[in-house]
Design a protein around this motif. Structure first.
Motif, short mmCIF file in Angstrom:
data_model
loop_
_atom_site.label_atom_id
_atom_site.label_comp_id
_atom_site.label_asym_id
_atom_site.label_seq_id
_atom_site.Cartn_x
_atom_site.Cartn_y
_atom_site.Cartn_z
N MET A 86 -16.96 2.05 4.81
CA MET A 86 -16.53 0.95 3.95
C MET A 86 -15.47 1.35 2.92
N LEU A 87 -15.02 2.59 2.93
CA LEU A 87 -14.09 3.06 1.91
C LEU A 87 -12.78 2.27 1.87
N GLY A 88 -12.34 1.73 2.98
CA GLY A 88 -11.08 0.99 2.99
C GLY A 88 -11.21 -0.47 2.58
N ILE A 89 -12.43 -0.99 2.49
CA ILE A 89 -12.65 -2.40 2.19
C ILE A 89 -12.07 -2.83 0.84
N PRO A 90 -12.23 -2.06 -0.25
CA PRO A 90 -11.62 -2.49 -1.51
C PRO A 90 -10.10 -2.63 -1.42
N THR A 120 -5.91 6.14 9.82
CA THR A 120 -6.18 5.55 11.13
C THR A 120 -6.27 6.63 12.20
N SER A 121 -5.32 7.55 12.20
CA SER A 121 -5.36 8.61 13.22
C SER A 121 -6.59 9.49 13.04
N VAL A 167 2.28 3.57 3.65
CA VAL A 167 1.99 3.29 5.06
C VAL A 167 1.63 4.59 5.78
N LYS A 168 2.29 5.68 5.41
CA LYS A 168 1.99 6.98 6.04
C LYS A 168 0.54 7.36 5.79
N MET A 169 0.04 7.09 4.58
CA MET A 169 -1.34 7.41 4.26
C MET A 169 -2.29 6.60 5.16
N VAL A 170 -2.01 5.32 5.33
CA VAL A 170 -2.87 4.48 6.17
C VAL A 170 -2.79 4.93 7.62
N ILE A 206 -5.78 -3.14 7.66
CA ILE A 206 -4.85 -2.81 6.57
C ILE A 206 -3.44 -2.67 7.11
N LEU A 207 -3.29 -2.04 8.27
CA LEU A 207 -1.95 -1.92 8.88
C LEU A 207 -1.39 -3.29 9.23
N LEU A 208 -2.24 -4.19 9.70
CA LEU A 208 -1.80 -5.56 9.97
C LEU A 208 -1.35 -6.26 8.69
N GLN A 209 -2.06 -6.02 7.60
CA GLN A 209 -1.65 -6.58 6.32
C GLN A 209 -0.27 -6.05 5.92
N VAL A 210 -0.04 -4.76 6.12
CA VAL A 210 1.26 -4.17 5.79
C VAL A 210 2.35 -4.91 6.56
N TYR A 211 2.10 -5.13 7.85
CA TYR A 211 3.09 -5.83 8.68
C TYR A 211 3.27 -7.28 8.23
N LEU A 212 2.14 -8.00 8.10
CA LEU A 212 2.23 -9.42 7.77
C LEU A 212 2.84 -9.67 6.39
#
Length: 144
Positions: free
Chosen positions: A57-61, A84-85, A77-80, A117-123
């Protein structure tokens, strides 16, 4: 004081020693409870699941804050992508090595949060929802 029990002020420590006291008390109480219940396999399994679920759940906030702001401005974005990787490799490792079920489930949950989160970055980069207004937090303003 009354503010000591008000959850709105819980993480607003007036002194560092109050924070240390809280952490030590929490550690002592949970350590003692764990010691008492260490022979219970149900307790140990629940504690283990709670640990991997908390990590998942660490990414939820961050996901929620991005949603509130309708922006990912200032986020790396590099951090995300590294999150992800790492989470993907870890989850694949869990699945291939037949780790306990809760590890694979929580790993997959982490990967889905990372992808969200990556989708949010894109959107929010390509389809901004509203103008971003970053108001200063009162605690971060400096007196002139």
């Amino acid at each position: 004081s009354v503010a000591d029990f008000d959850l709105n002020y819980f993480w607003h420590w007036s002194k560092f020693t109050d924070y240390i006291q809280c952490v030590l008390t929490f550690t002592g109480v949970t350590g003692y409870i764990t010691y008492l219940w260490l022979d219970s396999s149900l307790f140990v399994e629940m504690l283990g699941f709670l640990a991997v679920f908390t990590e998942a759940m660490l990414g939820i906030p961050q996901l929620y804050r991005n949603y509130q702001n309708r922006s990912t401005e200032g986020m790396s974005v590099k951090m995300v992508l590294m999150w992800t990787s790492g989470d993907t490799f870890k989850t694949v490792y869990f699945i291939l090595n037949q780790a306990p079920f809760q590890f694979s489930v929580c790993g997959l949950l982490q990967v889905f949060v990372d992808i969200a989160i990556l989708l949010q970055v894109y959107l929010y980069s390509y389809y901004p929802q509203k103008p971003v207004s970053h108001t200063a937090h009162p605690a971060s303003t400096k007196a002139l």
